[in-house]
Design an enzyme around this catalytic site. Structure first.
Site, PDB file in Angstrom:
ATOM      1  N   ARG A 112       0.795  -1.179  -0.092  1.00 59.90           N
ATOM      2  CA  ARG A 112       0.019   0.010  -0.015  1.00 59.90           C
ATOM      3  C   ARG A 112       0.800   1.317  -0.164  1.00 59.90           C
ATOM      4  NH1 ARG A 112      -4.942  -2.064   4.048  1.00 59.90           N
ATOM      5  NH2 ARG A 112      -6.285  -2.742   2.585  1.00 59.90           N
ATOM      6  N   LYS A 153     -15.917 -15.810   5.103  1.00 57.91           N
ATOM      7  CA  LYS A 153     -17.615 -15.563   5.612  1.00 57.91           C
ATOM      8  C   LYS A 153     -18.445 -15.346   4.262  1.00 57.91           C
ATOM      9  CE  LYS A 153     -16.590 -13.493   9.716  1.00 57.91           C
ATOM     10  NZ  LYS A 153     -16.792 -12.295  10.698  1.00 57.91           N
ATOM     11  N   GLY A 206      -6.827  -6.848   0.074  1.00 54.81           N
ATOM     12  CA  GLY A 206      -7.074  -7.453   1.367  1.00 54.81           C
ATOM     13  C   GLY A 206      -6.125  -8.704   1.178  1.00 54.81           C
ATOM     14  N   GLY A 237     -12.479  -4.158   0.568  1.00 61.48           N
ATOM     15  CA  GLY A 237     -13.855  -3.495   1.078  1.00 61.48           C
ATOM     16  C   GLY A 237     -14.397  -2.501  -0.012  1.00 61.48           C
TER      17      GLY A 237
END
Length: 403
Positions: free
Chosen positions: A35, A200, A358, A382
């Protein structure tokens, strides 16, 4: 959305720039500086143009309290190494130290404020509190540049509210990220395959819903695959299943069939008796099990070899691929093979490949793949997913005058 080029002559201009330096740390050692490196083109453009640059960024979740564990000191040091010049770090976010540092900068110099999330108003739901903090940020410069793509889906003081107070522009990273994602959603070259993983399934339902309208094939791996299998009546032993999402997954399978789209699920898995996550160790012996004969006493933690080959065939046959989420618990060597296989397949695609930030970005770097092996590695998992869900991202909308 204005770019830096639209700002004109930068010499002597005081720039406040929002970057995303939320990097993983082992103690105070950065384990993945992706990043920070992603911000370099914009920062060099500003500094080479003679701007006086003050960086705003966050690290972790200090919850509005000053916590040395979340200091940006490692990020400032690493940025200085990459830029080849000193990057002094203020002792506070908007206090005397930050103001003094911003006022001391000469043309072509850069400084950094401390972690913006040390300020409780940064993430406040109360707009008045955020605006009051944004007004303090605005005293650190005369122009705002937004280059932290990983936070543009957040309505926060250093992302959204400051952009309403100062002349603003998008940095190169934000422009690149939005351009790439627009290509995926508006006119992708076909076949268009989407590969989704991660633990998830509930986190990805909205993106599945939207991408079923756009993509030709969805490849589902990782922990979310077990819920899709269960809704087809497949036994998955003690593997991770989200009971609340079973009906939704069943609906997506029916929706895909009706629309002539494919949802490709694993046919085998690497499984064991369990996992000691604290010790990063497998419990018992790793076994390859078939999806149609899953032992009741085992849990799946990665896709298996046959699934790797199946997924690779779909990926390599596509012209556009978006991937978000690992295929297994890639931090454990025994369960990293599926993720490596997907990454390897992406490198062979004759077309646009996008790794959706991510854990996926961390996984490809852990596996030893260089960033340039892929078309684009997003810095915002996200933010990427919410963009692909069709949501309005506040940090982008405000740059377009729509906030």
């Amino acid at each position: 959305m204005k770019s830096i080029a639209d700002l004109g002559d930068l010499r002597g201009v005081r720039i406040v720039i929002r970057c995303d330096f939320n990097v993983p740390l082992d103690g105070d050692v950065i384990t993945d500086d992706g990043r920070i490196r992603a911000a370099l083109p914009t920062l060099r453009q500003l500094l080479d143009g003679g701007a006086r640059v003050m960086v705003l960024a966050h690290l972790g979740r200090p919850k509005g309290m000053v916590n040395p564990k979340y200091s940006l000191a490692p990020a400032a040091a690493r940025l200085g190494e990459l830029l080849g010049q000193n990057v002094p770090l203020a002792a506070d976010v908007v206090g005397e130290s930050a103001v003094a540092l911003s006022e001391s900068l000469a043309d072509g110099e850069i400084g950094m404020a401390e972690n913006v999330r040390f300020e409780p108003a940064e993430e406040s739901k109360d707009e008045a509190e955020r605006v009051a903090l944004a007004q303090k940020y605005a005293k650190l410069g005369d122009v705002f540049v937004s280059d932290g793509f990983g936070v543009v889906h957040r309505k926060q003081a250093s992302v959204y509210d400051i952009a309403k107070l100062l002349p603003c522009a998008a940095g190169q990273l934000v422009k690149t990220e939005t351009d790439v994602l627009a290509r995926l959603t508006k006119d992708p070259q076909r076949p268009f395959a989407v590969v989704l993983g991660g633990a998830k399934v509930a986190d990805k339902l909205a993106v599945v819903d939207n991408l079923l309208k756009i993509a030709d094939t969805l490849v589902i791996g990782g922990g979310m695959a077990y819920t899709f299998l269960v809704c087809q009546g497949v036994e998955v032993g003690g593997s991770l299943v989200d009971p609340d999402s079973v009906e939704a997954c069943k609906g997506y399978l029916e929706q895909a069939k009706a629309a002539g789209k494919r949802i490709v699920l694993p046919v085998d898995f690497r499984a064991s008796e369990g996992m000691d996550f604290a010790a990063h160790q497998v419990v018992g012996t790793v076994r390859i099990v078939s999806a149609d004969a899953f032992p009741a006493d085992l849990q799946g933690f990665d896709i298996g070899p046959k699934s790797e080959a199946l997924f690779a065939e779909v990926i390599e046959g596509a012209k556009t691929v978006f991937w978000n989420g690992p295929m297994g618990v890639f931090e454990i060597p025994e369960f990293a093979e599926g993720t490596k296989a997907v990454a390897e397949a992406l490198t062979k695609v004759d077309g646009l490949t996008v790794v959706g930030g991510g854990d996926s970005a961390a996984a490809v770097r852990d596996a030893g793949f260089p960033d340039d092996a892929f078309g684009h590695i997003s810095t915002g998992g996200g933010a990427s997913l919410e963009y692909l869900e069709g949501k309005v991202l506040p940090g982008l909308a405000v740059l377009e005058g729509e906030g």
